[in-house]
Design a protein around this motif. Structure first.
Motif, short mmCIF file in Angstrom:
data_model
loop_
_atom_site.label_atom_id
_atom_site.label_comp_id
_atom_site.label_asym_id
_atom_site.label_seq_id
_atom_site.Cartn_x
_atom_site.Cartn_y
_atom_site.Cartn_z
N UNK A 16 13.77 -9.10 37.37
CA UNK A 16 13.60 -10.01 38.51
C UNK A 16 14.60 -11.17 38.52
N UNK A 17 15.46 -11.27 37.50
CA UNK A 17 16.35 -12.43 37.43
C UNK A 17 17.35 -12.49 38.58
N UNK A 18 17.70 -11.34 39.17
CA UNK A 18 18.73 -11.33 40.20
C UNK A 18 18.22 -11.84 41.54
N UNK A 19 17.03 -11.38 41.94
CA UNK A 19 16.56 -11.65 43.30
C UNK A 19 15.15 -12.23 43.38
N UNK A 20 14.43 -12.22 42.27
CA UNK A 20 13.03 -12.64 42.30
C UNK A 20 12.07 -11.50 42.50
N UNK A 21 12.56 -10.33 42.89
CA UNK A 21 11.72 -9.14 42.97
C UNK A 21 11.84 -8.39 41.65
N UNK A 148 9.83 -18.45 30.08
CA UNK A 148 10.28 -17.53 31.10
C UNK A 148 11.10 -18.26 32.14
N UNK A 149 12.04 -17.54 32.76
CA UNK A 149 12.85 -18.10 33.83
C UNK A 149 12.16 -17.89 35.18
N UNK A 196 14.24 -16.81 28.08
CA UNK A 196 14.61 -18.14 28.57
C UNK A 196 16.08 -18.43 28.35
N UNK A 197 16.76 -17.66 27.48
CA UNK A 197 18.17 -17.89 27.20
C UNK A 197 19.09 -17.00 28.04
N UNK A 198 18.54 -16.18 28.91
CA UNK A 198 19.35 -15.22 29.67
C UNK A 198 20.31 -15.95 30.62
N UNK A 199 21.47 -15.35 30.84
CA UNK A 199 22.48 -15.91 31.75
C UNK A 199 22.09 -15.54 33.18
N UNK A 200 21.40 -16.46 33.84
CA UNK A 200 20.88 -16.18 35.18
C UNK A 200 22.00 -15.94 36.18
N UNK A 201 23.09 -16.70 36.07
CA UNK A 201 24.20 -16.55 37.01
C UNK A 201 24.79 -15.15 36.93
#
Length: 303
Positions: A16-21, A148-149, A196-201
């Motif tokens: 879900x990190x890319x779009x929220x889905x 969590x992000x 929590x450490x994932x590169x969201x960008x």
């Protein structure tokens, strides 16, 4: 005032990190929680059996929120023990949160059931708390504890309800849930990765692929969705895609689970082209741990 509950680990269909889905599926590995409440206690003291030095803020927050909402703010103790490895992409935090919230409900003498709101089955008119209500409370605790992000509502619903769930994590909305019956092989390398450490960008850069995965998942094409997700997010998060490529001829679907490092392959038992034994031989040449299990459609429960 004591309670016990268990919740599932899970594998990823869509990160879900890319779009929220997001989308995930429950697997037959458990985290168990034991809660003892004391109206005279100030605060909550938590212990994680596998690592007594690990941060217990999440499970402590789960108890505190649950007693604030459904009790009288009781304090006490909480202890979790788990078959789900920590920080391996198999939803250990979601499982711990779900098990802890349900165990707290059990300690408060509350009946937990389904509310007919997408969780599957008929509504339980005798339920004091629905599993989705408990799930959302655990997601709130995860956000407040900073583990969590996205809030990980996809992971949390798969852990709580079982089957495959597709969710809108921005609104904590369950979009679909369906039972699945797969054999599962998990390879977990020695390293660990924290969500929590994932590169969201980097993850947001693969949003067009995530949209494709969401369309596949909502169409019920979960295994295909997994495989596309795995390739896209392995690239985005810097993981080697070779284990997934090794799995493709031998599995129905394969994906990087969560933000890694585990890779999860599934096989439809009715598909003669799959061969998880051969895949286990191939993955067994790599350092790390192999786990054979199955999907689970039952979800979390009070013990």
């Amino acid at each position: 005032m004591e309670g016990r509950a268990a919740a599932l680990g899970a594998g990823t269909v869509l990160n879900a990190l890319a779009t929220g889905t997001g989308a995930a599926f429950g697997i037959d590995v458990e985290t168990r929680a034991s809660v003892a409440l004391d109206p005279a206690a100030e605060g909550v003291d938590g212990t994680i059996a596998e690592d007594p030095d690990a941060d217990s803020a999440l499970i402590e927050r789960c108890v505190a929120l649950a007693t604030e909402r459904w009790g009288d703010g009781e304090g006490g103790t909480v202890r979790t023990d788990s078959d789900v490895p920590l920080a391996a992409g198999l939803k250990s935090s979601s499982a711990a949160a779900n098990a802890t919230v349900l165990a707290t409900c059990d300690a408060l003498g509350l009946r937990v059931g389904d509310g007919g709101d997408g969780a599957g089955g008929d509504p339980d008119p005798a339920a004091d708390v629905t599993r989705l209500e408990a799930c959302r409370l655990g997601v709130r605790a995860a956000r407040e504890a900073g583990v969590t992000v996205t809030g990980a509502f996809d992971d949390a619903t798969a852990s709580m309800l079982g089957g495959v769930t597709v969710t809108d994590n921005a609104g904590d909305e369950l979009r679909s849930r369906e039972a699945v019956d797969w054999d599962v092989l998990v390879w977990t390398p020695p390293e660990r990765a924290y969500s929590a450490d994932a590169d969201v960008a980097r993850c947001e850069a693969v949003a067009p692929m995530a949209d494709l995965v969401a369309d596949l998942a909502l169409d019920g094409r979960y295994a295909e969705a997994m495989t596309v997700n795995g390739l896209a997010f392995s690239a985005a998060l810097g993981f080697d895609a070779d284990p997934a490529v090794e799995a493709m001829p031998r599995a129905t679907g394969v994906s990087l689970s969560g933000t890694g490092p585990s890779v999860v392959a599934v096989a439809d038992p009715t598909d003669p082209a799959t061969d998880l034994d051969a895949l286990a031989d191939a993955w067994g040449e790599r350092p790390g741990t192999l786990r054979r299990t199955t999907t689970s459609n039952d979800g979390a429960a009070v013990e």
